[in-house]
Design a protein around this motif. Structure first.
Motif, PDB file in Angstrom:
ATOM      1  N   ALA A  18       0.829  -1.213   0.000  1.00  0.00           N
ATOM      2  CA  ALA A  18       0.000   0.000   0.000  1.00  0.00           C
ATOM      3  C   ALA A  18       0.858   1.256   0.000  1.00  0.00           C
ATOM      4  N   THR A  19       1.944   1.252   0.778  1.00  0.00           N
ATOM      5  CA  THR A  19       2.835   2.409   0.822  1.00  0.00           C
ATOM      6  C   THR A  19       3.446   2.680  -0.549  1.00  0.00           C
ATOM      7  N   ARG A  20       3.832   1.607  -1.228  1.00  0.00           N
ATOM      8  CA  ARG A  20       4.395   1.767  -2.572  1.00  0.00           C
ATOM      9  C   ARG A  20       3.360   2.352  -3.534  1.00  0.00           C
ATOM     10  N   MET A  21       2.138   1.828  -3.489  1.00  0.00           N
ATOM     11  CA  MET A  21       1.102   2.333  -4.393  1.00  0.00           C
ATOM     12  C   MET A  21       0.703   3.759  -4.038  1.00  0.00           C
ATOM     13  N   GLN A  22       0.761   4.107  -2.749  1.00  0.00           N
ATOM     14  CA  GLN A  22       0.509   5.499  -2.353  1.00  0.00           C
ATOM     15  C   GLN A  22       1.518   6.429  -3.013  1.00  0.00           C
ATOM     16  N   ALA A  23       2.765   5.993  -3.045  1.00  0.00           N
ATOM     17  CA  ALA A  23       3.814   6.813  -3.671  1.00  0.00           C
ATOM     18  C   ALA A  23       3.550   7.003  -5.163  1.00  0.00           C
ATOM     19  N   LEU A  24       2.805   6.070  -5.755  1.00  0.00           N
ATOM     20  CA  LEU A  24       2.467   6.159  -7.174  1.00  0.00           C
ATOM     21  C   LEU A  24       1.182   6.948  -7.423  1.00  0.00           C
ATOM     22  N   GLY A  25       0.485   7.320  -6.337  1.00  0.00           N
ATOM     23  CA  GLY A  25      -0.711   8.144  -6.487  1.00  0.00           C
ATOM     24  C   GLY A  25      -2.003   7.559  -5.952  1.00  0.00           C
ATOM     25  N   ASP A 177      12.212  -9.945  -1.035  1.00  0.00           N
ATOM     26  CA  ASP A 177      12.967  -9.317  -2.125  1.00  0.00           C
ATOM     27  C   ASP A 177      12.227  -8.037  -2.517  1.00  0.00           C
ATOM     28  N   LEU A 178      12.628  -6.913  -1.901  1.00  0.00           N
ATOM     29  CA  LEU A 178      11.897  -5.667  -2.110  1.00  0.00           C
ATOM     30  C   LEU A 178      11.963  -5.175  -3.549  1.00  0.00           C
ATOM     31  N   SER A 179      13.098  -5.388  -4.211  1.00  0.00           N
ATOM     32  CA  SER A 179      13.190  -4.919  -5.596  1.00  0.00           C
ATOM     33  C   SER A 179      12.179  -5.652  -6.478  1.00  0.00           C
ATOM     34  N   THR A 185       4.657  -4.571  -8.001  1.00  0.00           N
ATOM     35  CA  THR A 185       3.646  -3.621  -7.543  1.00  0.00           C
ATOM     36  C   THR A 185       3.479  -2.487  -8.552  1.00  0.00           C
ATOM     37  N   ASP A 186       4.599  -1.957  -9.052  1.00  0.00           N
ATOM     38  CA  ASP A 186       4.532  -0.876 -10.039  1.00  0.00           C
ATOM     39  C   ASP A 186       3.811  -1.338 -11.304  1.00  0.00           C
TER      40      ASP A 186
END
Length: 198
Positions: A18-25, A177-179, A185-186
């Motif tokens: 969710a944090t990653r997708m928040q960063a995407l908007g 593996d975060l990468s 996710t992206d």
């Protein structure tokens, strides 16, 4: 605005996605945070929980969450009772929170019991986040400050991976593996924005 469900068991890393997708908007409404707020302020719900489970409020009228967790995570029937009491409150408060995210093209509704509570009907699509059970145990212990037995009991009370694989429109694997997680996710966020099928 598209409402996209985000679900999976404890320790799978839904918040990380969710944090990653928040960063995407994306917007993000966390059902657990909604529940915590209700536990702090909704006296009607708290009284119902205390009546159902017997003495789960402290002297100040606050919910003793560890005590309640110990009761419900060891008994499927009591977990079902908990959901029956809390879901109507969580649903109403979640919808109010989602409405405040109106400028976001996608709003993630992050709910570990999305399907069990019947709240998947709010969502156009659902993402399931999965992780190896042993990794989940370590994450839950570190996050919640509980022992291994309590972490394993919590995870054992939740659905296995197959439950999510057969119900979710998209699956993200999060085994550390975060990468790889960011890449997946992206890519998924791009698909959701375009309205494409994975």
């Amino acid at each position: 605005m598209k409402i996209i469900g985000l679900t999976g068991g404890s320790g799978t890393g839904k918040g990380t996605v969710a944090t990653r997708m928040q960063a995407l908007g994306a917007g993000w409404v966390d059902a657990d945070a909604v529940y915590r707020d209700l536990c702090a302020h909704d006296r009607t719900m708290l009284a119902a929980l205390d009546a159902a489970f017997g003495g789960v409020l402290d002297a100040d009228g606050r919910l003793d969450r560890p005590k309640l967790a110990a009761i419900v995570f060891s008994d499927p029937e009591k977990l079902q009772t908990l959901n029956q009491i809390t879901v109507p409150y969580i649903r109403a408060a979640s919808l109010a929170a989602i409405r405040t995210q109106g400028d976001c093209p996608i709003v993630l509704y992050d709910a570990p019991t999305l399907f069990e509570a019947g709240m998947n009907d709010l969502c156009e699509q659902v993402i399931g986040v999965l992780a190896d059970p042993e990794i989940r145990v370590q994450r839950v212990m570190a996050r919640d400050g509980i022992g291994e037995a309590a972490a394993r009991a919590r995870i054992a009370a939740q659905p296995e991976d197959g439950f999510y694989r057969t119900r979710c429109d998209h699956i993200l694997e999060n085994n550390g593996d975060l990468s790889a997680l960011w890449r997946d996710t992206d890519a998924l966020y791009t698909i959701l924005r375009k309205g494409e099928e994975k």
